[in-house]
Design a protein around this motif. Structure first.
Motif, PDB file in Angstrom:
ATOM      1  N   SER A  29       0.796  -1.228   0.000  1.00 23.88           N
ATOM      2  CA  SER A  29       0.000   0.000   0.000  1.00 23.88           C
ATOM      3  C   SER A  29       0.828   1.277   0.000  1.00 23.88           C
ATOM      4  O   SER A  29       0.274   2.373   0.129  1.00 23.88           O
ATOM      5  N   LEU A  30       2.147   1.169  -0.143  1.00 20.43           N
ATOM      6  CA  LEU A  30       2.980   2.367  -0.177  1.00 20.43           C
ATOM      7  C   LEU A  30       2.588   3.271  -1.344  1.00 20.43           C
ATOM      8  O   LEU A  30       2.151   2.795  -2.390  1.00 20.43           O
ATOM      9  N   ARG A  31       2.791   4.554  -1.179  1.00 14.74           N
ATOM     10  CA  ARG A  31       2.378   5.521  -2.203  1.00 14.74           C
ATOM     11  C   ARG A  31       3.377   5.624  -3.353  1.00 14.74           C
ATOM     12  O   ARG A  31       3.270   6.509  -4.204  1.00 14.74           O
ATOM     13  N   MET A  32       4.337   4.720  -3.388  1.00 11.03           N
ATOM     14  CA  MET A  32       5.394   4.752  -4.397  1.00 11.03           C
ATOM     15  C   MET A  32       5.721   3.323  -4.821  1.00 11.03           C
ATOM     16  O   MET A  32       5.428   2.373  -4.106  1.00 11.03           O
ATOM     17  N   PRO A  33       6.323   3.139  -6.007  1.00  7.48           N
ATOM     18  CA  PRO A  33       6.754   1.804  -6.420  1.00  7.48           C
ATOM     19  C   PRO A  33       7.825   1.259  -5.486  1.00  7.48           C
ATOM     20  O   PRO A  33       8.671   2.005  -4.981  1.00  7.48           O
ATOM     21  N   VAL A  34       7.791  -0.068  -5.258  1.00  7.04           N
ATOM     22  CA  VAL A  34       8.745  -0.730  -4.374  1.00  7.04           C
ATOM     23  C   VAL A  34       9.463  -1.823  -5.157  1.00  7.04           C
ATOM     24  O   VAL A  34       8.827  -2.710  -5.727  1.00  7.04           O
ATOM     25  N   ILE A  35      10.794  -1.755  -5.173  1.00  5.12           N
ATOM     26  CA  ILE A  35      11.614  -2.745  -5.869  1.00  5.12           C
ATOM     27  C   ILE A  35      12.422  -3.514  -4.831  1.00  5.12           C
ATOM     28  O   ILE A  35      13.045  -2.923  -3.954  1.00  5.12           O
ATOM     29  N   CYS A  36      12.400  -4.826  -4.938  1.00  3.81           N
ATOM     30  CA  CYS A  36      13.172  -5.663  -4.020  1.00  3.81           C
ATOM     31  C   CYS A  36      14.454  -6.123  -4.705  1.00  3.81           C
ATOM     32  O   CYS A  36      14.408  -6.679  -5.808  1.00  3.81           O
ATOM     33  N   ALA A  37      15.587  -5.878  -4.067  1.00  2.00           N
ATOM     34  CA  ALA A  37      16.876  -6.385  -4.530  1.00  2.00           C
ATOM     35  C   ALA A  37      17.210  -7.604  -3.686  1.00  2.00           C
ATOM     36  O   ALA A  37      17.646  -7.479  -2.537  1.00  2.00           O
ATOM     37  N   VAL A  38      16.970  -8.787  -4.230  1.00  2.00           N
ATOM     38  CA  VAL A  38      17.146 -10.036  -3.483  1.00  2.00           C
ATOM     39  C   VAL A  38      18.610 -10.446  -3.592  1.00  2.00           C
ATOM     40  O   VAL A  38      19.025 -11.084  -4.555  1.00  2.00           O
ATOM     41  N   ASN A  39      19.395 -10.065  -2.591  1.00  2.00           N
ATOM     42  CA  ASN A  39      20.849 -10.219  -2.651  1.00  2.00           C
ATOM     43  C   ASN A  39      21.332 -11.614  -2.256  1.00  2.00           C
ATOM     44  O   ASN A  39      22.505 -11.936  -2.436  1.00  2.00           O
ATOM     45  N   GLY A  40      20.437 -12.450  -1.727  1.00  2.00           N
ATOM     46  CA  GLY A  40      20.822 -13.795  -1.294  1.00  2.00           C
ATOM     47  C   GLY A  40      19.578 -14.614  -1.069  1.00  2.00           C
ATOM     48  O   GLY A  40      18.526 -14.324  -1.639  1.00  2.00           O
ATOM     49  N   PRO A  91       5.076   9.203 -13.589  1.00  2.00           N
ATOM     50  CA  PRO A  91       3.885   9.637 -12.838  1.00  2.00           C
ATOM     51  C   PRO A  91       3.539   8.657 -11.717  1.00  2.00           C
ATOM     52  O   PRO A  91       2.932   7.614 -11.940  1.00  2.00           O
ATOM     53  N   THR A  92       3.934   8.984 -10.504  1.00  2.00           N
ATOM     54  CA  THR A  92       3.870   8.064  -9.367  1.00  2.00           C
ATOM     55  C   THR A  92       2.462   7.542  -9.102  1.00  2.00           C
ATOM     56  O   THR A  92       2.268   6.344  -8.854  1.00  2.00           O
ATOM     57  N   LYS A  93       1.481   8.432  -9.135  1.00  2.00           N
ATOM     58  CA  LYS A  93       0.114   8.003  -8.837  1.00  2.00           C
ATOM     59  C   LYS A  93      -0.384   6.985  -9.867  1.00  2.00           C
ATOM     60  O   LYS A  93      -1.099   6.039  -9.516  1.00  2.00           O
ATOM     61  N   ALA A  94       0.001   7.171 -11.105  1.00  2.00           N
ATOM     62  CA  ALA A  94      -0.405   6.219 -12.137  1.00  2.00           C
ATOM     63  C   ALA A  94       0.269   4.862 -11.924  1.00  2.00           C
ATOM     64  O   ALA A  94      -0.343   3.810 -12.133  1.00  2.00           O
ATOM     65  N   LEU A  95       1.532   4.875 -11.494  1.00  2.00           N
ATOM     66  CA  LEU A  95       2.237   3.620 -11.241  1.00  2.00           C
ATOM     67  C   LEU A  95       1.588   2.853 -10.095  1.00  2.00           C
ATOM     68  O   LEU A  95       1.407   1.632 -10.167  1.00  2.00           O
ATOM     69  N   VAL A  96       1.240   3.558  -9.029  1.00  2.00           N
ATOM     70  CA  VAL A  96       0.631   2.904  -7.874  1.00  2.00           C
ATOM     71  C   VAL A  96      -0.778   2.419  -8.218  1.00  2.00           C
ATOM     72  O   VAL A  96      -1.192   1.327  -7.804  1.00  2.00           O
ATOM     73  N   ALA A  97      -1.504   3.213  -9.004  1.00  2.00           N
ATOM     74  CA  ALA A  97      -2.836   2.771  -9.442  1.00  2.00           C
ATOM     75  C   ALA A  97      -2.721   1.516 -10.306  1.00  2.00           C
ATOM     76  O   ALA A  97      -3.558   0.603 -10.225  1.00  2.00           O
ATOM     77  N   GLU A 141     -11.395   0.255 -13.982  1.00  2.00           N
ATOM     78  CA  GLU A 141     -10.477   0.947 -14.897  1.00  2.00           C
ATOM     79  C   GLU A 141     -11.010   2.330 -15.257  1.00  2.00           C
ATOM     80  O   GLU A 141     -10.261   3.314 -15.246  1.00  2.00           O
ATOM     81  N   ARG A 142     -12.297   2.385 -15.599  1.00  2.00           N
ATOM     82  CA  ARG A 142     -12.912   3.670 -15.964  1.00  2.00           C
ATOM     83  C   ARG A 142     -12.783   4.690 -14.844  1.00  2.00           C
ATOM     84  O   ARG A 142     -12.361   5.840 -15.060  1.00  2.00           O
ATOM     85  N   ASP A 143     -13.126   4.266 -13.622  1.00  2.00           N
ATOM     86  CA  ASP A 143     -13.100   5.188 -12.491  1.00  2.00           C
ATOM     87  C   ASP A 143     -11.678   5.619 -12.153  1.00  2.00           C
ATOM     88  O   ASP A 143     -11.436   6.769 -11.759  1.00  2.00           O
ATOM     89  N   THR A 144     -10.723   4.682 -12.297  1.00  2.00           N
ATOM     90  CA  THR A 144      -9.324   5.014 -12.018  1.00  2.00           C
ATOM     91  C   THR A 144      -8.800   6.008 -13.055  1.00  2.00           C
ATOM     92  O   THR A 144      -8.106   6.980 -12.705  1.00  2.00           O
ATOM     93  N   GLN A 145      -9.123   5.780 -14.317  1.00  2.00           N
ATOM     94  CA  GLN A 145      -8.699   6.720 -15.356  1.00  2.00           C
ATOM     95  C   GLN A 145      -9.284   8.104 -15.113  1.00  2.00           C
ATOM     96  O   GLN A 145      -8.612   9.121 -15.301  1.00  2.00           O
ATOM     97  N   SER A 146     -10.541   8.142 -14.696  1.00  2.00           N
ATOM     98  CA  SER A 146     -11.184   9.423 -14.433  1.00  2.00           C
ATOM     99  C   SER A 146     -10.474  10.176 -13.312  1.00  2.00           C
ATOM    100  O   SER A 146     -10.239  11.382 -13.401  1.00  2.00           O
ATOM    101  N   ALA A 147     -10.090   9.440 -12.258  1.00  2.00           N
ATOM    102  CA  ALA A 147      -9.382  10.067 -11.143  1.00  2.00           C
ATOM    103  C   ALA A 147      -8.003  10.557 -11.573  1.00  2.00           C
ATOM    104  O   ALA A 147      -7.582  11.669 -11.220  1.00  2.00           O
ATOM    105  N   LEU A 148      -7.288   9.729 -12.353  1.00  2.00           N
ATOM    106  CA  LEU A 148      -5.957  10.132 -12.819  1.00  2.00           C
ATOM    107  C   LEU A 148      -6.048  11.281 -13.811  1.00  2.00           C
ATOM    108  O   LEU A 148      -5.109  12.079 -13.948  1.00  2.00           O
ATOM    109  N   GLY A 149      -7.161  11.382 -14.503  1.00  2.00           N
ATOM    110  CA  GLY A 149      -7.351  12.483 -15.449  1.00  2.00           C
ATOM    111  C   GLY A 149      -7.407  13.844 -14.801  1.00  2.00           C
ATOM    112  O   GLY A 149      -7.340  14.869 -15.493  1.00  2.00           O
ATOM    113  N   LYS A 150      -7.507  13.861 -13.486  1.00  2.00           N
ATOM    114  CA  LYS A 150      -7.538  15.139 -12.753  1.00  2.00           C
ATOM    115  C   LYS A 150      -6.179  15.465 -12.137  1.00  2.00           C
ATOM    116  O   LYS A 150      -6.061  16.429 -11.373  1.00  2.00           O
TER     117      LYS A 150
END
Length: 267
Positions: free
Chosen positions: A104-115, A210-216, A236-245
């Protein structure tokens, strides 16, 4: 003279990217309750910093995470043993909140699996949006070897990533899955010699998008299997409408029309 306490989780900001490192290498970064709390504090710091628009999670030393540190449970023979050794409370109080936070973080999360990512450590890696592993990394569903089932979201995430036949065999046998095979099967995105550098480079790329679009996008893709196509079309429709603002939508369209590079702000 008091000894300095080594933090179980390290937090660092590199430009627009937060780097969070699980830091109990002597125990393959296995989780204690305190370590979960420290991780949540790091995630809070990232979320509170408007300059941070992507996050990388990795581990210190030769392992990513070996799941639960069993010393958190009390196996001393005697009265109340079954209650003291019950893993349910620590799953409820610690691991499940960690999985939910990563999702649920507001940003993309990348895991670097080092082992090695074993037990709930593999679940934590899968809870991130994208995972890049070192060539020597591996994924182990170790639960069946101690009479348990995949937790921290593992039984759900394994099926989502791999399909039922592969998920079932890995969960029942507890066999090790190599990084290359994990990529081939779709458990992770890529394998890189320096997985942290590769994850940071990818995070830098996502941090100017665009962070919000990535999280959506994260939420739409993860929830797709829980809805019918008809219901999903409406989401999808409702999400696009929200991102359109959003600012980034207007900036992206204007940049396209003006044939210039967009300057996304995450808003």
């Amino acid at each position: 003279m008091t000894e300095s306490v080594i933090p179980s989780v390290l937090y660092e900001v590199r430009g627009a990217v937060a780097l969070v490192t699980l830091n109990r290498p002597q125990a393959l970064n296995s989780f204690t309750r305190e370590m979960h709390q420290s991780l949540w504090t790091a995630l809070d710091q990232a979320e509170a910093n408007p300059a941070v628009r992507a996050l990388v999670l990795t581990g210190a030393g030769r392992g990513f995470c070996a799941g639960l540190d069993l010393s958190e449970l009390d196996f001393t023979p005697g009265p109340g043993l079954l209650e003291r050794a019950d893993p349910g409370p620590v799953i409820h109080d610690a691991f499940n909140p960690t999985t939910r936070r990563l999702q649920s973080l507001r940003m993309p999360v990348i895991c670097a699996v080092n082992g090695v990512a074993a037990g709930a450590g593999a679940s934590v890696a899968m809870a991130c949006d994208i995972a890049i592993a070192a060539p020597t990394a591996s994924f182990v569903q170790a639960f069946s070897k101690i009479g348990l089932i995949p937790d921290a979201g593992g039984s759900w995430l394994l099926v989502e990533r791999l399909g039922l036949p592969r998920a079932m065999a890995l969960a029942m046998t507890g066999d090790k899955l190599s990084a290359d095979k994990a990529k081939e099967w779709g458990l992770i995105w890529d394998v890189a010699e320096d997985c942290v550098a590769a994850a940071l480079a990818l995070a830098d790329k996502l941090a100017v998008m665009p962070t919000k679009a990535l999280v959506a996008t994260r939420h739409l893709l993860r929830d797709a299997g829980t809805r019918s196509l008809d219901a999903h079309l409406n989401v999808e429709r409702d999400t696009q409408s929200a991102l359109g603002k959003t600012h980034d939508y207007m900036e992206g369209v204007n940049a396209f029309l003006q044939k210039r590079a967009p300057l996304f702000t995450g808003e």
